[in-house]
Scaffold this motif. Sequence first.
Motif, PDB file in Angstrom:
ATOM      1  N   LEU A   1       0.807  -1.217   0.000  1.00 57.05           N
ATOM      2  CA  LEU A   1       0.000   0.000   0.000  1.00 57.05           C
ATOM      3  C   LEU A   1       0.846   1.275   0.000  1.00 57.05           C
TER       4      LEU A   1
ATOM      5  N   HIS B   1      -0.812   4.064  -1.789  1.00 57.25           N
ATOM      6  CA  HIS B   1      -1.902   4.632  -0.990  1.00 57.25           C
ATOM      7  C   HIS B   1      -1.345   5.584   0.068  1.00 57.25           C
TER       8      HIS B   1
ATOM      9  N   ALA C   1      -9.352   3.040   0.094  1.00 62.83           N
ATOM     10  CA  ALA C   1      -8.827   1.709   0.403  1.00 62.83           C
ATOM     11  C   ALA C   1     -10.018   0.840   0.779  1.00 62.83           C
TER      12      ALA C   1
ATOM     13  N   GLN D   1      -7.806  -4.325   1.886  1.00 61.63           N
ATOM     14  CA  GLN D   1      -6.481  -3.715   1.798  1.00 61.63           C
ATOM     15  C   GLN D   1      -5.969  -3.304   3.181  1.00 61.63           C
TER      16      GLN D   1
ATOM     17  N   ALA E   1     -10.783   1.814   6.784  1.00 57.49           N
ATOM     18  CA  ALA E   1     -10.741   2.088   5.347  1.00 57.49           C
ATOM     19  C   ALA E   1     -11.186   3.518   5.065  1.00 57.49           C
TER      20      ALA E   1
END
Length: 135
Positions: free
Chosen positions: A52, A55, A67, A71, A101
């Motif tokens: 990630l 991200h 996300a 994830q 998330a």
Amino acid sequence: MGILDTIQQLAGQTGAAAQGDQAKIAGGFIEALTAHPEGIEGVLNSLKANGLAEHVGAWAAGQAQTATPEQIQQGLGSTGLIEKTAQAAGVSPSAVTSALAMALPMVIQHFAPNGQAAEQSTFGSLAQQVLGKLL
């Protein structure tokens, strides 16, 4: 609008019962994170090491890249933070990953600008402010 207002707004959008869970999860996450030996830096490292990194970079830059709960599980599963947060909040780990998330992008942006962790003392002070607003 600051992070505290944004977190409260997100919690308020999900209804009264869910708002209580969101507040519990936020408090549980902050509790688990402040007790975690590596703190926010450990979260960043785990997310980056588990696929990630893109991200984290986007979140740190203030971009609203989303996300999924899966994830979040992938990125934080090995840290124990999801389970500790669930235990502290009295909710399921899946509820934690769903909430994170949505909230983790704001947490990263606020506590780790440019992908670098803020000082632990700064985090502790801000965490107390978050808890004060939510509880």
